[in-house]
Write an enzyme that holds these catalytic residues in place. Sequence first.
Site, PDB file in Angstrom:
ATOM      1  N   HIS A  85      14.275  29.487  13.168  1.00  0.00           N
ATOM      2  CA  HIS A  85      15.471  28.680  12.997  1.00  0.00           C
ATOM      3  C   HIS A  85      16.772  29.271  13.523  1.00  0.00           C
ATOM      4  CE1 HIS A  85      13.297  26.249  10.284  1.00  0.00           C
ATOM      5  NE2 HIS A  85      12.914  27.044   9.651  1.00  0.00           N
ATOM      6  N   ILE A  86      16.743  30.466  13.551  1.00  0.00           N
ATOM      7  CA  ILE A  86      18.046  31.105  14.219  1.00  0.00           C
ATOM      8  C   ILE A  86      18.016  31.158  15.594  1.00  0.00           C
ATOM      9  CG2 ILE A  86      17.991  33.645  14.990  1.00  0.00           C
ATOM     10  CD1 ILE A  86      19.995  32.191  12.189  1.00  0.00           C
ATOM     11  N   ASP A 140      17.792  28.223  17.243  1.00  0.00           N
ATOM     12  CA  ASP A 140      18.724  27.315  17.891  1.00  0.00           C
ATOM     13  C   ASP A 140      20.280  27.541  17.503  1.00  0.00           C
ATOM     14  OD1 ASP A 140      19.738  25.205  15.270  1.00  0.00           O
ATOM     15  OD2 ASP A 140      17.612  25.525  15.205  1.00  0.00           O
ATOM     16  N   GLN A 200      27.550  25.264   9.637  1.00  0.00           N
ATOM     17  CA  GLN A 200      27.370  25.359  11.080  1.00  0.00           C
ATOM     18  C   GLN A 200      28.512  24.386  12.012  1.00  0.00           C
ATOM     19  OE1 GLN A 200      23.510  23.330  12.259  1.00  0.00           O
ATOM     20  NE2 GLN A 200      22.584  25.049  11.712  1.00  0.00           N
ATOM     21  N   PRO A 215      19.222  25.253   6.440  1.00  0.00           N
ATOM     22  CA  PRO A 215      19.394  26.579   5.988  1.00  0.00           C
ATOM     23  C   PRO A 215      19.491  26.637   4.478  1.00  0.00           C
ATOM     24  CG  PRO A 215      20.731  26.457   8.060  1.00  0.00           C
ATOM     25  CD  PRO A 215      20.441  25.094   7.342  1.00  0.00           C
ATOM     26  N   HIS A 227      14.834  21.838  18.515  1.00  0.00           N
ATOM     27  CA  HIS A 227      16.066  22.080  18.271  1.00  0.00           C
ATOM     28  C   HIS A 227      16.956  22.865  19.119  1.00  0.00           C
ATOM     29  CE1 HIS A 227      15.707  20.713  13.801  1.00  0.00           C
ATOM     30  NE2 HIS A 227      16.802  20.449  14.033  1.00  0.00           N
TER      31      HIS A 227
HETATM   32  N1  LIG Z   1      14.301  26.353   6.335  1.00  0.00           N
HETATM   33  C1  LIG Z   1      15.216  26.638   7.260  1.00  0.00           C
HETATM   34  N2  LIG Z   1      15.941  27.816   7.372  1.00  0.00           N
HETATM   35  C2  LIG Z   1      16.825  27.900   8.442  1.00  0.00           C
HETATM   36  N3  LIG Z   1      17.490  26.996   9.032  1.00  0.00           N
HETATM   37  C3  LIG Z   1      16.894  25.756   8.889  1.00  0.00           C
HETATM   38  C4  LIG Z   1      15.812  25.477   7.991  1.00  0.00           C
HETATM   39  N4  LIG Z   1      15.543  24.241   8.359  1.00  0.00           N
HETATM   40  C5  LIG Z   1      16.457  23.769   9.176  1.00  0.00           C
HETATM   41  N5  LIG Z   1      17.197  24.821   9.468  1.00  0.00           N
HETATM   42  C6  LIG Z   1      18.335  24.674  10.520  1.00  0.00           C
HETATM   43  O1  LIG Z   1      19.247  23.221  10.202  1.00  0.00           O
HETATM   44  C7  LIG Z   1      19.554  22.717  11.342  1.00  0.00           C
HETATM   45  C8  LIG Z   1      18.938  21.172  11.123  1.00  0.00           C
HETATM   46  O2  LIG Z   1      19.313  20.446  12.032  1.00  0.00           O
HETATM   47  P1  LIG Z   1      19.234  18.956  12.213  1.00  0.00           P
HETATM   48  O3  LIG Z   1      19.404  18.465  13.612  1.00  0.00           O
HETATM   49  O4  LIG Z   1      17.773  18.508  11.945  1.00  0.00           O
HETATM   50  O5  LIG Z   1      20.077  18.438  11.095  1.00  0.00           O
HETATM   51  P2  LIG Z   1      20.378  17.214  10.674  1.00  0.00           P
HETATM   52  O6  LIG Z   1      20.193  16.079  11.610  1.00  0.00           O
HETATM   53  O7  LIG Z   1      21.782  17.177  10.089  1.00  0.00           O
HETATM   54  O8  LIG Z   1      19.460  16.684   9.583  1.00  0.00           O
HETATM   55  P3  LIG Z   1      18.682  15.612   9.408  1.00  0.00           P
HETATM   56  O9  LIG Z   1      17.387  16.276   9.745  1.00  0.00           O
HETATM   57  O10 LIG Z   1      18.835  14.929   8.220  1.00  0.00           O
HETATM   58  O11 LIG Z   1      19.166  14.625  10.536  1.00  0.00           O
HETATM   59  C9  LIG Z   1      18.867  23.255  12.500  1.00  0.00           C
HETATM   60  O12 LIG Z   1      19.996  24.450  12.933  1.00  0.00           O
HETATM   61  C10 LIG Z   1      17.760  24.199  11.876  1.00  0.00           C
HETATM   62  O13 LIG Z   1      17.485  25.321  12.632  1.00  0.00           O
END
Ligand SMILES: Nc1ncnc2c1ncn2[C@@H]1O[C@H](COP(=O)(O)OP(=O)(O)OP(=O)(O)O)[C@@H](O)[C@H]1O
EC number: 6.5.1.4
Length: 365
Positions: free
Chosen positions: A294-295, A297, A104, A131, A320
């Site tokens: 999820h997509i 964001d 990402q 993801p 998100h």
């Molecule tokens: N089951 C899933 N399938 C696809 N994408 C996912 C899924 N769960 C989370 N995501 C994606 O992963 C990313 C997570 O972002 P987030 O800011 O929560 O991450 P992070 O802060 O690095 O992790 P944390 O939650 O530990 O802080 C987002 O883009 C979200 O859409």
Amino acid sequence: MSENEVIIDGSVLEGGGQILRMAVSLSAIHQIPIRVKNIRAGRDKPGLRAQHLKGLEVARDLSGGKLWGCALQSTEVVFHPRHLLGGEFFADTETAGSVSLLIQVILPCALFSPSEVQLTLRGGTNADMAPQIDYTVTVFKSILEKFGATFEGCIEKRGYFPRGGGIVRMKIQPVPQLRPVSLLDPGRVTRVWGRAFVAGNIHVQDAQKMAELCHHQIKSAYGDIKIEIIGYKENPQQAVGNGSGINLFAETSTGNIFGASSLGKRNLNVQEVSAQAVTELLNTIRSGGCVDNHIQDQIIILMALADGKSAVKCGPLTLHTKTAIYIAELLTKARFHVEECPDGTNIISCDGIGMKAVSSTPMDC
Ligand SMILES: Nc1ncnc2c1ncn2[C@@H]1O[C@H](COP(=O)(O)OP(=O)(O)OP(=O)(O)O)[C@@H](O)[C@H]1O
């Protein structure tokens, strides 16, 4: 502090790692120096975790830049990018830190590099709150292709919580520009497919049972479509540790692909794991959007960088997504508009900035 550093507050809205990843990608693409404060202030354990730290290091190398404050648990980093580069890059989260979340942060930069970017990434391929790699190489890839870009991805080894150790190799070709997308017609579901997996000491029967349960539940909801869900055990040579889970995908008559997933956990039985993935998929289909939650964001950065107006119909906006829009507008001139439709869907539109790839690496001064 450099005078032209843009200050980013990592505690706003979702307050997670996504703020940092997007800020760093856009900073590298636009050569904007940034200072990110209050990193992941909204999470139980704030600050940088392995996945964020390794992603930042690759972004630094890919942009020939400099990074300060990049240490585990750090809540403030300063990033001064220079020029995007092509070439080979490597990152290892040394934990189950998600490979997809490394992608990402790196992929948007690689799209605008002067030459091909090759990545070797180690970590968790099927990790929670991120993801699953299957989602990235299926759903995210299909969306990216609508923007006119793509990547080659090879999952060499699977890695699960807590050890990680999965290996993914990727090749990303830069594009002159991303083209805008118009995803407004959800169409009707024509096919569902998926994989229920187990690895390590978990019995293959669990995977077969999960596949059967998912098949049965989807057939009850959409009897007349093609459904293909397999249950299998990962080859021990291609998987590190124990893990289990499901990845489901649905394709519609207008070419939209939705993903839904779940992961096995100690306190969940196969019925619950299957039901989680199926419920997520059915809710997505019923939301009436052209993308899943999820997509939603993950495409904001692509919409902001594309050359012209994109419009995407989706279900209710996630936090998100609101966060991604906030960061995109802070660091680019792209402007987003969200229209709430009477049927409960939303249309996100954006006038993208038409970012152009660097044609060659500028000479050092
Ligand atoms: N089951 C899933 N399938 C696809 N994408 C996912 C899924 N769960 C989370 N995501 C994606 O992963 C990313 C997570 O972002 P987030 O800011 O929560 O991450 P992070 O802060 O690095 O992790 P944390 O939650 O530990 O802080 C987002 O883009 C979200 O859409």
